[in-house]
Design a protein around this motif. Structure first.
Motif, PDB file in Angstrom:
ATOM      1  N   THR A  20       0.841  -1.198   0.000  1.00  0.00           N
ATOM      2  CA  THR A  20       0.000   0.000   0.000  1.00  0.00           C
ATOM      3  C   THR A  20       0.875   1.247   0.000  1.00  0.00           C
ATOM      4  O   THR A  20       0.580   2.224  -0.693  1.00  0.00           O
ATOM      5  CB  THR A  20      -0.956  -0.012   1.207  1.00  0.00           C
ATOM      6  N   VAL A  80      -8.752   2.515   2.040  1.00  0.00           N
ATOM      7  CA  VAL A  80      -8.289   1.820   0.834  1.00  0.00           C
ATOM      8  C   VAL A  80      -9.477   0.997   0.339  1.00  0.00           C
ATOM      9  O   VAL A  80      -9.956   0.106   1.033  1.00  0.00           O
ATOM     10  CB  VAL A  80      -7.081   0.916   1.135  1.00  0.00           C
ATOM     11  N   ILE A 112      -6.999   4.945  -2.828  1.00  0.00           N
ATOM     12  CA  ILE A 112      -6.555   5.306  -1.483  1.00  0.00           C
ATOM     13  C   ILE A 112      -7.059   6.723  -1.240  1.00  0.00           C
ATOM     14  O   ILE A 112      -6.444   7.695  -1.684  1.00  0.00           O
ATOM     15  CB  ILE A 112      -5.030   5.195  -1.336  1.00  0.00           C
ATOM     16  N   HIS A 124      -3.734  -5.264   0.146  1.00  0.00           N
ATOM     17  CA  HIS A 124      -3.559  -3.935   0.718  1.00  0.00           C
ATOM     18  C   HIS A 124      -4.132  -3.890   2.126  1.00  0.00           C
ATOM     19  O   HIS A 124      -4.947  -4.734   2.493  1.00  0.00           O
ATOM     20  CB  HIS A 124      -4.283  -2.893  -0.143  1.00  0.00           C
TER      21      HIS A 124
END
Length: 155
Positions: A20, A80, A112, A124
């Motif tokens: 991420t 996310v 995001i 993620h």
């Protein structure tokens, strides 16, 4: 939900916080330097590196700004989320150039917050605060290639 869509096979087992952070670093570099997303990334649990083509070598102040901005974005606790679209329904600015030639008709976009969005099928975290702290370990500049490598870890 992902089971409802036919996506390409994924042959990697990412460490979600670092993966991420990879998305965030790409967007941070775009915002600071006006460059493209990284052309080479090796993202791992212990240490990661990403390379970007830039017009000029960043100053020490700009290098510090990368770390500061990354930790600010992480602290914002941005969600996310995932969105499934067809190749024909991609939002403006989303490119399939880096995806395999046999990419599925359905594309998973990773968002995001309002900071970054790109096609990705990796793992993620649920929000940026789960990443931890971004620590810049060092950088390298290749004058001939106009390439800037960022080495970092997630703590």
């Amino acid at each position: 939900m992902a089971e409802d869509y036919l996506l390409n096979e994924h042959n990697k087992e990412e460490f979600p916080p670092a993966h991420t952070a990879e998305h965030l670093l790409n967007q941070t570099m775009i915002r600071i330097f006006g460059c493209e997303r990284s052309y080479n990334a090796h993202v791992e649990r212990k240490k990661s590196k990403m390379s970007f083509y830039l017009d000029q070598k960043p100053t020490r102040q700009e290098e510090k700004e990368i770390e500061v901005r990354m930790n600010e974005v992480i602290a914002e606790d941005l969600p996310v989320t995932f969105e499934y679209v067809t190749r024909d329904g991609l939002p403006e600015g989303i490119s399939l150039d880096r995806l395999p030639d046999d990419v599925s008709e359905t594309i998973r976009l990773v968002r995001i917050g309002d900071y970054d969005v790109c096609p990705c099928i990796g793992k993620h975290v649920r929000s940026t605060s789960q990443i931890g702290r971004f620590e810049l370990l060092g950088t390298n500049w290749d004058e001939k290639e106009r390439s800037f490598r960022v080495r970092f870890k997630i703590v």
